[in-house]
Design an enzyme around this catalytic site. Structure first.
Site, mmCIF file in Angstrom:
data_model
loop_
_atom_site.group_PDB
_atom_site.id
_atom_site.type_symbol
_atom_site.label_atom_id
_atom_site.label_comp_id
_atom_site.label_asym_id
_atom_site.label_seq_id
_atom_site.Cartn_x
_atom_site.Cartn_y
_atom_site.Cartn_z
ATOM 1 C CE LYS A 31 26.354 7.103 57.662
ATOM 2 N NZ LYS A 31 25.342 7.484 58.684
ATOM 3 C CE1 TYR B 299 28.886 10.389 61.738
ATOM 4 C CE2 TYR B 299 29.923 8.230 61.937
ATOM 5 C CZ TYR B 299 29.109 9.116 61.241
ATOM 6 O OH TYR B 299 28.530 8.738 60.062
ATOM 7 C CG PHE C 288 22.617 8.716 67.875
ATOM 8 C CD1 PHE C 288 23.719 9.029 67.095
ATOM 9 C CD2 PHE C 288 21.779 9.753 68.269
ATOM 10 C CE1 PHE C 288 23.993 10.338 66.721
ATOM 11 C CE2 PHE C 288 22.033 11.062 67.903
ATOM 12 C CZ PHE C 288 23.155 11.362 67.132
ATOM 13 N NE ARG D 108 23.724 17.717 54.979
ATOM 14 C CZ ARG D 108 23.810 17.111 56.155
ATOM 15 N NH1 ARG D 108 24.700 16.123 56.338
ATOM 16 N NH2 ARG D 108 23.013 17.443 57.141
ATOM 17 C CB THR E 165 19.544 12.290 59.643
ATOM 18 O OG1 THR E 165 20.389 13.392 59.336
ATOM 19 C CG2 THR E 165 20.315 11.258 60.449
ATOM 20 N NE ARG F 111 21.226 9.577 55.173
ATOM 21 C CZ ARG F 111 21.786 10.672 55.680
ATOM 22 N NH1 ARG F 111 21.147 11.838 55.607
ATOM 23 N NH2 ARG F 111 22.961 10.615 56.260
ATOM 24 C CG ASN G 14 21.840 7.253 57.879
ATOM 25 O OD1 ASN G 14 22.946 6.717 57.849
ATOM 26 N ND2 ASN G 14 21.654 8.451 58.383
ATOM 27 C CG HIS H 261 28.682 11.305 56.744
ATOM 28 N ND1 HIS H 261 28.132 11.998 57.798
ATOM 29 C CD2 HIS H 261 29.767 12.021 56.349
ATOM 30 C CE1 HIS H 261 28.874 13.078 58.037
ATOM 31 N NE2 HIS H 261 29.863 13.112 57.171
ATOM 32 C CD GLU I 34 32.421 15.409 57.769
ATOM 33 O OE1 GLU I 34 32.110 15.276 56.571
ATOM 34 O OE2 GLU I 34 31.593 15.544 58.693
HETATM 35 P P1 CMP Z 1 25.338 10.880 59.493
HETATM 36 O O1 CMP Z 1 24.932 11.819 58.430
HETATM 37 O O2 CMP Z 1 26.453 9.939 59.228
HETATM 38 O O3 CMP Z 1 25.697 11.745 60.799
HETATM 39 C C1 CMP Z 1 25.534 11.265 62.110
HETATM 40 C C2 CMP Z 1 24.878 9.927 62.147
HETATM 41 O O4 CMP Z 1 24.331 9.566 63.402
HETATM 42 C C3 CMP Z 1 23.677 9.960 61.230
HETATM 43 O O5 CMP Z 1 24.067 9.989 59.896
HETATM 44 C C4 CMP Z 1 22.949 8.695 61.667
HETATM 45 O O6 CMP Z 1 23.548 7.543 61.109
HETATM 46 C C5 CMP Z 1 23.221 8.733 63.153
HETATM 47 N N1 CMP Z 1 22.087 9.289 63.864
HETATM 48 C C6 CMP Z 1 21.721 10.580 63.938
HETATM 49 N N2 CMP Z 1 20.633 10.718 64.712
HETATM 50 C C7 CMP Z 1 20.325 9.487 65.141
HETATM 51 C C8 CMP Z 1 19.297 8.975 65.974
HETATM 52 N N3 CMP Z 1 18.405 9.784 66.532
HETATM 53 N N4 CMP Z 1 19.271 7.660 66.191
HETATM 54 C C9 CMP Z 1 20.198 6.852 65.647
HETATM 55 N N5 CMP Z 1 21.207 7.280 64.843
HETATM 56 C C10 CMP Z 1 21.252 8.580 64.590
#
Ligand code: CMP
Length: 132
Positions: free
Chosen positions: A9, A49, A57, A85, A91, A102, A112, A115, A126
Site C-alpha cells: 500500500k 474495496y 472506514f 495471509r 488486519t 504488519r 497497515n 493487502h 482482484e
Molecule cells: P485490507 O486487507 O486491504 O482490506 C480492507 C482494508 O480496510 C484493510 O486492509 C484495512 O486497511 C481497512 N480496514 C479494515 N478494518 C478497518 C477498521 N476497523 N478501521 C480502519 N480500517 C480498516
C-alpha cells in the site's frame, strides 16, 4: 498452484518497504509472476474495496489507497493464498504478531502496509482488477 493478489500500500511504498516485503515472499519460496507500480484510480479502488461500502472506514480507505503509488503483484505457489495471509498478519497491525509483515512494519488498522486476497474467488476477482 494458487495465485494471490498482493498490494504494497502507499504507506509501505512511501516508507521504502518494497524490497523488504518482496524479499520475505521470495525467501519463503513463493514466486512473483506479475508486478506493477501504479497510482490507483478512485474507480478501481471502489471496485476493489466494494465489499466495504457503507462501513465507517470505507471513505478514508479509498482516500488512502489512492493517495500515492502502490505496488500490485500476483504471487503464486502451493497454498499461496493462506501462506501469504499468514505472512501479512492480522488486519489490525497493532495486534499482529511480531514476525509478520504488519506486526513488524505497522501499528495501525488502516495504514497497515499490505493487502492480500482472502480466498480463491477474491484472488481471481482482484487479479482481474489490477492485471485484467
Ligand atoms: P485490507 O486487507 O486491504 O482490506 C480492507 C482494508 O480496510 C484493510 O486492509 C484495512 O486497511 C481497512 N480496514 C479494515 N478494518 C478497518 C477498521 N476497523 N478501521 C480502519 N480500517 C480498516
Amino acid at each position: 498452484m494458487e495465485q494471490s493478489l498482493v498490494l504494497i500500500k502507499p504507506d509501505g511504498v512511501a516508507r521504502r518497504y518494497i524490497g523488504d516485503i518482496i524479499g520475505r515472499f521470495e525467501k519463503r519460496g513463493l514466486t512473483i509472476i506479475q508486478l506493477e507500480m501504479m497510482t490507483l484510480s478512485r474507480e478501481k479502488a471502489e471496485v476493489h474495496y466494494g465489499e466495504h461500502v457503507g462501513k465507517p472506514f470505507y471513505s478514508p480507505l479509498i482516500d488512502f489507497i489512492t493517495s500515492g503509488p502502490l505496488v500490485a503483484m500476483v504471487i503464486t505457489g502451493d497454498r499461496a493464498i493462506s501462506i501469504v495471509r499468514s505472512m501479512c498478519g492480522t488486519t489490525d497491525a497493532g495486534s499482529a504478531a511480531p514476525g509478520t509483515i504488519r506486526g513488524d512494519l505497522s501499528i495501525y488498522n488502516n495504514r497497515n502496509v499490505i493487502h492480500s486476497s482472502d480466498s480463491v474467488e477474491s484472488a481471481q476477482r482482484e487479479i482481474g482488477i489490477f492485471f485484467g
